[in-house]
Design a protein around this motif. Structure first.
Motif, PDB file in Angstrom:
ATOM      1  N   LEU A 249      16.135 -26.812  -8.817  1.00 35.96           N
ATOM      2  CA  LEU A 249      17.459 -26.280  -8.512  1.00 35.96           C
ATOM      3  C   LEU A 249      18.387 -26.329  -9.728  1.00 35.96           C
ATOM      4  N   TYR A 250      18.093 -27.212 -10.680  1.00 33.42           N
ATOM      5  CA  TYR A 250      19.004 -27.360 -11.816  1.00 33.42           C
ATOM      6  C   TYR A 250      18.934 -26.186 -12.792  1.00 33.42           C
ATOM      7  N   VAL A 251      18.004 -25.262 -12.576  1.00 35.11           N
ATOM      8  CA  VAL A 251      18.030 -24.030 -13.380  1.00 35.11           C
ATOM      9  C   VAL A 251      19.237 -23.161 -13.000  1.00 35.11           C
ATOM     10  N   LEU A 252      19.974 -23.548 -11.965  1.00 37.90           N
ATOM     11  CA  LEU A 252      21.257 -22.901 -11.673  1.00 37.90           C
ATOM     12  C   LEU A 252      22.273 -23.189 -12.780  1.00 37.90           C
ATOM     13  N   GLY A 253      22.015 -24.226 -13.570  1.00 37.56           N
ATOM     14  CA  GLY A 253      22.862 -24.521 -14.719  1.00 37.56           C
ATOM     15  C   GLY A 253      24.068 -25.387 -14.428  1.00 37.56           C
ATOM     16  N   MET A 254      24.176 -25.869 -13.207  1.00 36.36           N
ATOM     17  CA  MET A 254      25.310 -26.718 -12.839  1.00 36.36           C
ATOM     18  C   MET A 254      24.975 -27.459 -11.552  1.00 36.36           C
ATOM     19  N   PRO A 255      25.701 -28.538 -11.252  1.00 36.43           N
ATOM     20  CA  PRO A 255      25.467 -29.266 -10.007  1.00 36.43           C
ATOM     21  C   PRO A 255      25.727 -28.390  -8.785  1.00 36.43           C
ATOM     22  N   ILE A 256      25.115 -28.783  -7.685  1.00 30.77           N
ATOM     23  CA  ILE A 256      25.263 -28.060  -6.420  1.00 30.77           C
ATOM     24  C   ILE A 256      26.129 -28.854  -5.453  1.00 30.77           C
ATOM     25  N   GLN A 257      27.061 -28.159  -4.803  1.00 33.20           N
ATOM     26  CA  GLN A 257      27.716 -28.702  -3.612  1.00 33.20           C
ATOM     27  C   GLN A 257      27.144 -27.930  -2.435  1.00 33.20           C
ATOM     28  N   GLY A 258      26.207 -28.550  -1.755  1.00 31.52           N
ATOM     29  CA  GLY A 258      25.509 -27.881  -0.670  1.00 31.52           C
ATOM     30  C   GLY A 258      24.309 -28.691  -0.236  1.00 31.52           C
ATOM     31  N   ARG A 259      23.594 -28.177   0.739  1.00 32.77           N
ATOM     32  CA  ARG A 259      22.434 -28.864   1.309  1.00 32.77           C
ATOM     33  C   ARG A 259      21.188 -28.030   1.066  1.00 32.77           C
ATOM     34  N   PHE A 260      20.161 -28.674   0.522  1.00 32.36           N
ATOM     35  CA  PHE A 260      18.864 -28.019   0.357  1.00 32.36           C
ATOM     36  C   PHE A 260      17.923 -28.528   1.434  1.00 32.36           C
ATOM     37  N   GLU A 261      17.222 -27.599   2.079  1.00 33.00           N
ATOM     38  CA  GLU A 261      16.194 -27.971   3.046  1.00 33.00           C
ATOM     39  C   GLU A 261      14.883 -27.316   2.651  1.00 33.00           C
ATOM     40  N   GLY A 262      13.838 -28.124   2.549  1.00 33.12           N
ATOM     41  CA  GLY A 262      12.523 -27.605   2.202  1.00 33.12           C
ATOM     42  C   GLY A 262      11.491 -28.034   3.217  1.00 33.12           C
ATOM     43  N   ILE A 263      10.714 -27.097   3.686  1.00 32.98           N
ATOM     44  CA  ILE A 263       9.588 -27.392   4.580  1.00 32.98           C
ATOM     45  C   ILE A 263       8.331 -26.836   3.917  1.00 32.98           C
ATOM     46  N   ARG A 264       7.459 -27.716   3.480  1.00 38.74           N
ATOM     47  CA  ARG A 264       6.210 -27.345   2.790  1.00 38.74           C
ATOM     48  C   ARG A 264       6.485 -26.455   1.562  1.00 38.74           C
ATOM     49  N   ALA A 265       7.661 -26.570   1.015  1.00 32.86           N
ATOM     50  CA  ALA A 265       8.039 -25.731  -0.123  1.00 32.86           C
ATOM     51  C   ALA A 265       7.483 -26.317  -1.415  1.00 32.86           C
ATOM     52  N   GLY A 266       7.300 -25.447  -2.392  1.00 34.15           N
ATOM     53  CA  GLY A 266       6.882 -25.849  -3.722  1.00 34.15           C
ATOM     54  C   GLY A 266       7.768 -25.184  -4.753  1.00 34.15           C
ATOM     55  N   HIS A 267       7.316 -25.213  -6.007  1.00 33.92           N
ATOM     56  CA  HIS A 267       8.136 -24.667  -7.087  1.00 33.92           C
ATOM     57  C   HIS A 267       8.475 -23.194  -6.869  1.00 33.92           C
ATOM     58  N   GLY A 268       7.517 -22.429  -6.355  1.00 37.94           N
ATOM     59  CA  GLY A 268       7.745 -21.001  -6.157  1.00 37.94           C
ATOM     60  C   GLY A 268       8.855 -20.727  -5.166  1.00 37.94           C
ATOM     61  N   LEU A 269       8.820 -21.409  -4.036  1.00 35.77           N
ATOM     62  CA  LEU A 269       9.843 -21.201  -3.008  1.00 35.77           C
ATOM     63  C   LEU A 269      11.193 -21.769  -3.462  1.00 35.77           C
ATOM     64  N   ASN A 270      11.158 -22.891  -4.190  1.00 33.39           N
ATOM     65  CA  ASN A 270      12.405 -23.447  -4.728  1.00 33.39           C
ATOM     66  C   ASN A 270      13.092 -22.421  -5.630  1.00 33.39           C
ATOM     67  N   ASN A 271      12.313 -21.780  -6.492  1.00 36.23           N
ATOM     68  CA  ASN A 271      12.892 -20.787  -7.390  1.00 36.23           C
ATOM     69  C   ASN A 271      13.312 -19.535  -6.622  1.00 36.23           C
ATOM     70  N   ALA A 272      12.565 -19.189  -5.586  1.00 35.61           N
ATOM     71  CA  ALA A 272      12.898 -18.007  -4.785  1.00 35.61           C
ATOM     72  C   ALA A 272      14.248 -18.166  -4.102  1.00 35.61           C
ATOM     73  N   VAL A 273      14.548 -19.369  -3.608  1.00 35.71           N
ATOM     74  CA  VAL A 273      15.833 -19.552  -2.926  1.00 35.71           C
ATOM     75  C   VAL A 273      16.980 -19.576  -3.934  1.00 35.71           C
ATOM     76  N   VAL A 274      16.711 -20.068  -5.158  1.00 34.85           N
ATOM     77  CA  VAL A 274      17.718 -20.003  -6.227  1.00 34.85           C
ATOM     78  C   VAL A 274      18.033 -18.547  -6.566  1.00 34.85           C
ATOM     79  N   ARG A 275      16.994 -17.731  -6.725  1.00 40.94           N
ATOM     80  CA  ARG A 275      17.207 -16.319  -7.049  1.00 40.94           C
ATOM     81  C   ARG A 275      17.886 -15.573  -5.902  1.00 40.94           C
ATOM     82  N   ALA A 276      17.522 -15.923  -4.667  1.00 37.92           N
ATOM     83  CA  ALA A 276      18.159 -15.295  -3.506  1.00 37.92           C
ATOM     84  C   ALA A 276      19.647 -15.617  -3.477  1.00 37.92           C
TER      85      ALA A 276
END
Length: 297
Positions: A249-276
């Motif tokens: 998530l830190y590829v956003l370039g700054m801290p997050i104020q929010g909640r991340f939820e992952g279910i069986r997620a990996g690097h690909g899905l983590n990056n997909a939600v950042v891009r979304a």
């Protein structure tokens, strides 16, 4: 570190060396102080070409199989950045130049703990620029089959992660935390990456895991953990997945104020939600958290 809401960098350079998990190459890495507004930037010192700089930003992520890889327009890449990125994120380092003489960040012991120790040794310096934070305003969700990653509004950085493996050592595990520097240090930083004995040959045939060993990963064989000393946490596996997500998530370039939820997620899905998230400007806003100082402290 001090909690003031200004950008931070390192007080001094921090240097380490180790083996790349997937390449097996020995790499020397130096984390150096950087000016306010720089962000996290990797520099391949083993390459003499002009464009050997690779910013750790979402649009530079090019590969997410068993690790996060960033690549610049000239094809210069740096792989397995997630554990170092997680340490930088959790310890509040906004700006750093990371020089390395190889293609992959050293895996160290498979966790973020060695990087936390390295950053602590270097110390931290508050900078004159007020820190920016990305605040999640609307839910963003990415689903692939039974896998899910989501970013949701919250008044702090929270994380919930859930995994299921058809293996008696792992099974079903969940972790939920408010992510602070303290919770990261005590609950997540030392959780190691993991793999299965039966998958090692296939990975190495694909050019991966060439540097993997019991020194830098939890290795599972059926219903047994092969590492001396066993696990650091009973649920070390899901804790490591949460650690990975913080780095991704830190590829956003700054801290997050929010909640991340992952279910069986990996690097690909983590990056997909950042891009979304970044593709929907109405779903977030950039908040300046502190008044700018006249001089850096």
């Amino acid at each position: 570190m001090l909690p003031e809401h200004h950008e931070h960098t390192l007080a001094l350079p921090a240097i380490c060396a180790g083996i790349g998990l997937h390449t097996g190459q020995h790499v020397r890495l130096s984390i150096r102080p950087a000016a306010a507004g720089t962000g996290v930037v990797f520099v391949r010192t083993d390459l003499n070409q002009n464009d050997n700089v690779v910013p750790a930003r979402a649009d530079y992520v090019t590969q997410t199989r068993l690790g996060t890889v960033i690549t610049n327009a000239s094809g210069v890449s740096v792989s397995t950045i997630e554990h170092l990125m997680a340490a930088l994120s959790a310890l509040g380092v906004d700006n750093a130049i990371i020089e390395l003489d190889g293609p992959e960040v050293p895996i160290m012991d498979g966790s973020a703990q060695p990087f936390v120790q390295l950053l602590d040794q270097a110390g931290f310096r508050r900078q004159s620029t007020a820190q920016r934070v990305i605040e999640i305003l609307k839910p963003i969700e990415v689903i692939e089959g039974d896998k899910r990653a989501a970013l949701l509004p919250a008044d702090r950085f929270e994380m919930r992660f859930e995994i299921d493996f058809d293996n008696p050592v792992i099974g079903h595990q969940e972790v939920e935390l408010v992510i602070t520097e303290e919770s990261f240090r005590t609950e997540l930083a030392s959780a190691r990456t993991f793999g299965f004995v039966e998958g090692v040959e296939a990975l190495r045939a694909a050019g991966l895991a060439r540097g993997g060993s019991l020194d830098n990963a939890i290795v599972i064989d059926g219903d047994k953990v092969l590492n001396d000393g066993g696990l650091r946490f009973v649920d070390e596996f899901v804790r490591h997945k949460a650690l990975d997500a913080i780095g991704d998530l830190y590829v956003l370039g700054m801290p997050i104020q929010g909640r991340f939820e992952g279910i069986r997620a990996g690097h690909g899905l983590n990056n997909a939600v950042v891009r979304a998230l970044l593709s929907q400007p109405e779903a977030y806003r950039i908040v300046v958290r502190g008044e700018a100082l006249e001089e850096a402290v």
